[in-house]
Motif scaffolding. Structure first.
Motif, mmCIF file in Angstrom:
data_model
loop_
_atom_site.group_PDB
_atom_site.id
_atom_site.type_symbol
_atom_site.label_atom_id
_atom_site.label_comp_id
_atom_site.label_asym_id
_atom_site.label_seq_id
_atom_site.Cartn_x
_atom_site.Cartn_y
_atom_site.Cartn_z
ATOM 1 N N THR A 311 0.832 -1.211 0.000
ATOM 2 C CA THR A 311 0.000 0.000 0.000
ATOM 3 C C THR A 311 0.862 1.254 0.000
ATOM 4 O OG1 THR A 311 -1.814 -1.116 1.143
ATOM 5 C CG2 THR A 311 -1.798 1.288 1.231
ATOM 6 N N ASP A 312 1.900 1.268 0.835
ATOM 7 C CA ASP A 312 2.802 2.424 0.871
ATOM 8 C C ASP A 312 3.513 2.616 -0.467
ATOM 9 O OD1 ASP A 312 2.123 2.950 3.451
ATOM 10 O OD2 ASP A 312 3.947 2.141 4.358
ATOM 11 N N LEU A 315 1.023 3.869 -3.028
ATOM 12 C CA LEU A 315 0.672 5.274 -2.762
ATOM 13 C C LEU A 315 1.771 6.201 -3.266
ATOM 14 C CD1 LEU A 315 -1.122 7.472 -1.573
ATOM 15 C CD2 LEU A 315 -0.033 7.066 0.661
ATOM 16 N N LYS A 316 3.044 5.820 -3.033
ATOM 17 C CA LYS A 316 4.154 6.649 -3.503
ATOM 18 C C LYS A 316 4.162 6.736 -5.028
ATOM 19 C CE LYS A 316 7.214 5.815 0.457
ATOM 20 N NZ LYS A 316 8.464 5.155 0.928
ATOM 21 N N LEU A 345 -5.766 1.341 -4.577
ATOM 22 C CA LEU A 345 -5.343 1.394 -3.177
ATOM 23 C C LEU A 345 -6.464 0.831 -2.299
ATOM 24 C CD1 LEU A 345 -3.881 5.026 -3.162
ATOM 25 C CD2 LEU A 345 -2.569 2.902 -3.221
ATOM 26 N N ASP A 347 -7.084 1.151 0.652
ATOM 27 C CA ASP A 347 -7.019 1.900 1.907
ATOM 28 C C ASP A 347 -7.702 3.249 1.679
ATOM 29 O OD1 ASP A 347 -5.785 3.987 3.763
ATOM 30 O OD2 ASP A 347 -4.966 2.145 4.630
ATOM 31 N N ASP A 349 -7.973 5.954 3.591
ATOM 32 C CA ASP A 349 -7.180 7.138 3.950
ATOM 33 C C ASP A 349 -6.126 7.435 2.886
ATOM 34 O OD1 ASP A 349 -8.608 7.520 6.273
ATOM 35 O OD2 ASP A 349 -7.217 6.376 7.525
ATOM 36 N N ALA A 350 -5.504 6.383 2.355
ATOM 37 C CA ALA A 350 -4.493 6.570 1.317
ATOM 38 C C ALA A 350 -5.121 7.144 0.055
ATOM 39 C CB ALA A 350 -3.810 5.239 1.008
ATOM 40 N N THR A 351 -6.317 6.680 -0.276
ATOM 41 C CA THR A 351 -7.020 7.200 -1.451
ATOM 42 C C THR A 351 -7.349 8.674 -1.277
ATOM 43 O OG1 THR A 351 -7.973 5.021 -1.903
ATOM 44 C CG2 THR A 351 -9.052 6.923 -2.914
ATOM 45 N N GLU A 353 -5.757 10.805 0.579
ATOM 46 C CA GLU A 353 -4.499 11.554 0.515
ATOM 47 C C GLU A 353 -4.089 11.782 -0.935
ATOM 48 O OE1 GLU A 353 0.162 11.153 2.007
ATOM 49 O OE2 GLU A 353 -1.344 9.710 2.699
ATOM 50 N N LEU A 354 -4.250 10.742 -1.760
ATOM 51 C CA LEU A 354 -3.906 10.847 -3.183
ATOM 52 C C LEU A 354 -4.780 11.883 -3.885
ATOM 53 C CD1 LEU A 354 -2.648 9.922 -5.880
ATOM 54 C CD2 LEU A 354 -4.360 8.091 -5.932
#
Length: 397
Positions: A311-312, A315-316, A345, A347, A349-351, A353-354
């Motif tokens: 996931t990390d 995301l990057k 993603l 996740d 929260d990750a989505t 953030e993107l």
């Protein structure tokens, strides 16, 4: 931010490159023309004739030249300026009215014309059909409110005003003086139109590269480097007339041993902006494909391998891709609907953030770009205002 413009003529094309902090962020290309008047370009104003009305799609087709029919939104008709009216309905076949090209012809699509005319200056735009007084959203809020208050006495039923970003550091007296000049141009054209025949071109827009100089953000613009004495003299003539205070920014480049294109490596940048695949620094890449209806951008992990936390890693990749997508939209002059397929993603929260980062990158684009939604298939929908042809079409690719 430091801005610089490069201009050059190569074969039958005029090239303009806008640099921000020494990085090319926009590429514009236009046929050189060698002084010939170009046909049917954005900004030209005509006496057009209503050829056909298609009420079920809210459109009409208006001829601006024999055999050249343009799309027209009939909702504009109540505010149109007619030179010849056939019937009592807001718009009738055979009506003659003043229209302005607002979008170029693209592939199979006809040019779009509008009866809401725009007269564009360096600091302001005078508009008919919309009588409100507005300001660029990129101006500070306090300045927007101040300008609206100062311009309130000018409000009338004939036209509206939009104050441009370039007015940020301008003296208000200069803005007011330009508005008076735009108003004079509008009134003169309106008076003249009544005695002109159908299909007359009432106003030829300047060469697009001259218009681009007017529209480019002046904040931080340090110099305009021009290769070729003839092109330099043309630009100089424009600045002497319209922006004499910026004449010192013009620089003629005449080093034949090292052409401007080689000095700034424009060919490599152009090749990348025309390619289907765009590599990212982390080893991932974008695939950019054009269709008649939209542009599709696919994000691929490529050589970037996920290790402990996928996931990390994803995301990057997506964060770098979001920045590059916004950059490619601007440098390729993409418009209309753009679909971006980021790496999924799992996740929430990750989505978020993107998407938040992507919106911030899109806001930096001078042309209105909007992140609309995320579909059920996790595709990101973006729109970018259509103004001119995309880069690959403007150079005939």
């Amino acid at each position: 931010m430091s801005r610089k413009i490069l201009m050059m003529k190569e074969e039958d094309k005029i090239w303009m490159f806008l640099l921000e902090d020494d990085e090319i962020v926009e590429i514009h290309c236009e046929p050189a023309g060698d002084g010939a008047v170009k046909q049917h370009v954005i900004g030209n104003i005509y006496v057009g004739k209503v050829k056909n009305i298609v009420a079920n799609i809210g459109a009409a087709f208006i001829e601006i030249e024999s055999g050249v029919e343009c799309y027209y939104d009939i909702s504009q008709a109540p505010n149109a300026i007619f030179t010849k009216k056939i019937g009592k309905k807001p718009l009738c076949i055979g009506d003659e009215l003043i229209v302005q090209i607002s979008k170029e012809a693209v592939k199979t699509k006809a040019p779009t014309v509008s009866s809401n005319l725009s007269f564009t200056g360096r600091y302001a735009i005078l508009t008919t059909g919309n009588t409100r007084i507005g300001t660029s959203s990129k101006l500070p809020k306090s300045l927007r409110e101040e300008l609206k208050e100062q311009l309130r006495p000018l409000k009338n039923e004939e036209y509206g005003l939009i104050i441009r970003t370039n007015a940020k550091d301008a003296d208000f007296s200069a803005v007011l003086r330009e508005i008076k000049e735009l108003e004079s141009s509008f009134q003169t054209l309106r008076k003249t139109a009544g005695s002109r025949t159908c299909f007359s071109c009432l106003q030829h827009a300047p060469n697009t590269y001259i218009t681009d100089l007017k529209n480019v953000y002046t904040e931080g613009l340090t110099e305009i480097v021009i290769e070729g004495a003839k092109l330099y003299e043309e630009v100089k003539e424009y600045y002497e007339k319209e922006q004499p205070e910026d004449l010192t920014k013009l620089r003629l480049y005449d080093d034949s041993s090292l052409p401007l294109a080689k000095l700034y490596n424009t060919e490599t940048t152009l090749s990348r902006a025309l390619g289907e695949r765009v590599w990212l620094k982390n080893g991932a890449y974008l695939i950019i494909q054009y269709t008649e209806a939209l542009t599709v951008i696919d994000v691929n992990s490529g050589k970037c391998v996920a290790k402990k936390n996928p996931t990390d890693t994803y995301l990057k990749i997506n964060m770098e891709a979001a920045k590059e997508v916004a950059k490619q939209m601007r440098i390729r002059n993409l418009s209309g609907i753009i679909i971006v397929d980021f790496i999924n993603l799992d996740d929430e929260d990750a989505t978020k953030e993107l998407l938040r980062a992507f919106r911030q990158y899109l806001v930096k684009d001078p042309i209105q770009s909007t992140l609309v939604d995320v579909t059920g298939l996790q595709l990101v929908e973006v729109t970018r205002k259509k103004v001119r042809k995309p880069l690959h079409e403007s150079i005939g690719r």
